[in-house]
Design an enzyme around this catalytic site. Structure first.
Site, PDB file in Angstrom:
ATOM      1  N   ILE A   1       0.861  -1.182   0.000  1.00  0.00           N
ATOM      2  CA  ILE A   1       0.000   0.000   0.000  1.00  0.00           C
ATOM      3  C   ILE A   1       0.893   1.226   0.000  1.00  0.00           C
ATOM      4  O   ILE A   1       1.847   1.318   0.787  1.00  0.00           O
ATOM      5  CB  ILE A   1      -0.980   0.007   1.188  1.00  0.00           C
ATOM      6  CG1 ILE A   1      -1.938   1.200   1.075  1.00  0.00           C
ATOM      7  CG2 ILE A   1      -0.277  -0.028   2.538  1.00  0.00           C
ATOM      8  CD1 ILE A   1      -3.178   1.091   1.946  1.00  0.00           C
TER       9      ILE A   1
ATOM     10  N   GLU B   1      -4.832  -1.961  11.129  1.00  0.00           N
ATOM     11  CA  GLU B   1      -3.385  -1.861  10.963  1.00  0.00           C
ATOM     12  C   GLU B   1      -2.723  -1.524  12.300  1.00  0.00           C
ATOM     13  O   GLU B   1      -1.673  -2.082  12.642  1.00  0.00           O
ATOM     14  CB  GLU B   1      -3.040  -0.787   9.933  1.00  0.00           C
ATOM     15  CG  GLU B   1      -1.541  -0.578   9.772  1.00  0.00           C
ATOM     16  CD  GLU B   1      -1.189   0.520   8.768  1.00  0.00           C
ATOM     17  OE1 GLU B   1       0.000   0.839   8.653  1.00  0.00           O
ATOM     18  OE2 GLU B   1      -2.106   1.037   8.108  1.00  0.00           O
TER      19      GLU B   1
END
Length: 395
Positions: free
Chosen positions: A135, A260
């Site tokens: 990402i 996360e």
């Protein structure tokens, strides 16, 4: 106190979210780490990246996309499976396989916001390791402030149909060296602030205009490739947008970042306990002034403080895990877990290194590598200062 009493006193506290199935999975993960990852960490650290085929082997044993439904090629588990993988890797002091980003983050962006076509196209290949995912958030001038990204995605019509033309630079990208699929954070409307941010999936193989920069040399986690990525008039289909419309990226990021941050907190908890375990073993054997270092009151008090902090962190994170799996973990609480556990982890490891004396500064000792690896946890996933700001907004 007898030996059995001491064993019971040191035994791990119960983990409320663990099940018998998860314990079996934990054994599989531990065996894979011991066989396929730990023996090669030093070589990967020297080189700066992991062997590409390790991703395929991790897919074969079910370590990739473990929390993704089976219909998309995943393991059919839940976030607890990702937690087990994260904690086992931290316990083993193994950081080279960037699975937290691949499976715990990118796969869930696709699962939650992708179209059916996108999910069936990419998730099965991520589960096997055929695709390695990254990402791309951070930029040379924009880190934790995601509203300030400068990477631009302009919609245009070509002879092949509608596409996005992407221009920009990203840095500190985990898995960047191997990444075949990158979730790019870009501005589709630069004038709209947070509402102008979109997430666009980019397949990198043989893609004109895409290039990888250098593998960045880091203080710790040296074997986990971290690279610069450049997008120069890169064109991808409009169908690669995540979400029904443009401008949903910032909302999507805010929805997924708590998970996360829990990955970071979980790793910190496991790391604290491992540091204490290693240090307790060391001070039992190390002699100072003719007696074991553990016999000195300062040593016992320091380890008592470390164990207390580690236990508090584990208790808090277990509560967060239960909330997350019930769909009730809010962003502020996840931010608390991230900043507090990463801060305590750095402090605990520092105290443990001190008890190793000069040997603690030698990289041949695990505590030294843990010290170097832990420091970034106060920065990535949103710096701890940003985490405190998120908490402060709820006051």
């Amino acid at each position: 106190m007898g030996a059995q009493d001491r064993h019971n006193e040191m035994a791990p506290r119960p983990t409320p979210w663990m099940t018998d199935d998860l314990r079996l999975f934990q054994e599989t993960v531990r065996r894979f780490i011991e066989r396929e990852l730990a023996p090669h960490e030093a070589r990967w650290a020297e080189r700066g990246y992991i062997d590409r085929e390790v991703w395929n082997r991790a897919g074969e044993v079910g370590l990739l996309c473990a929390s993704i439904p089976e219909e998309y090629g995943g393991g059919g588990g839940n976030f607890a499976h990702e937690a087990v993988i994260t904690m086992e890797m931290a316990r083993a002091i193994v950081s080279s396989l960037g699975n937290g980003v691949h499976s715990g983050i990118v796969a869930h962006y696709l699962l939650n916001y992708g179209t059916e076509e996108q999910k069936r196209k990419w998730l099965p290949k991520m589960a096997t390791g055929e695709l390695v995912a990254a990402i791309a958030m951070s930029e040379p001038g924009a880190g934790s402030d995601l509203k300030s990204v400068r990477t631009r995605a302009v919609r245009e019509v070509t002879q092949d149909g509608e596409c996005y033309r992407i221009n920009g630079a990203k840095t500190f990208i985990t898995n960047g060296y191997h990444a075949d699929l990158v979730c790019v954070v870009a501005k589709t409307d630069p004038e709209a602030g947070a509402r102008g941010v979109s997430l666009i999936m980019v397949e990198t193989r043989d893609l004109p205009g895409f290039r990888r920069g250098r593998i960045l040399e880091k203080i710790g986690q040296k074997g986990q490739d971290t690279a610069e990525l450049f997008f120069d008039d890169v064109r991808v289909p409009v169908a690669n947008l995540l979400g029904e419309t443009e401008g949903q990226g910032f909302y999507q990021l805010m929805q997924q970042l708590p998970q996360e941050r829990m990955i970071i907190a979980l790793g910190a908890v496991a790391s604290m306990h491992r540091a204490i375990e290693l240090t307790t073993d060391y001070v039992r054997e190390r002699k100072v002034f003719g007696q074991p270092l553990l016999d000195l009151q300062n040593t016992r008090f320091k380890l008592a403080e470390c164990k207390t902090n580690a236990t508090i962190a584990a208790t808090f994170v277990d509560d967060c895990m239960v909330r997350l799996m019930d769909g009730k973990l809010d962003a502020a609480t996840a931010a608390m877990a991230k900043w507090w556990c990463s801060q305590r982890n750095c402090e605990v490891i520092d105290e443990c290194l001190q008890l190793h004396g000069g040997y603690g500064y030698m990289l041949e000792y695990p505590i030294a590598r843990m010290y170097a690896n832990a420091r970034v946890s106060k920065i990535y996933g949103g710096s701890n200062e940003i985490m405190k700001e998120l908490v402060a907004r709820t006051l």
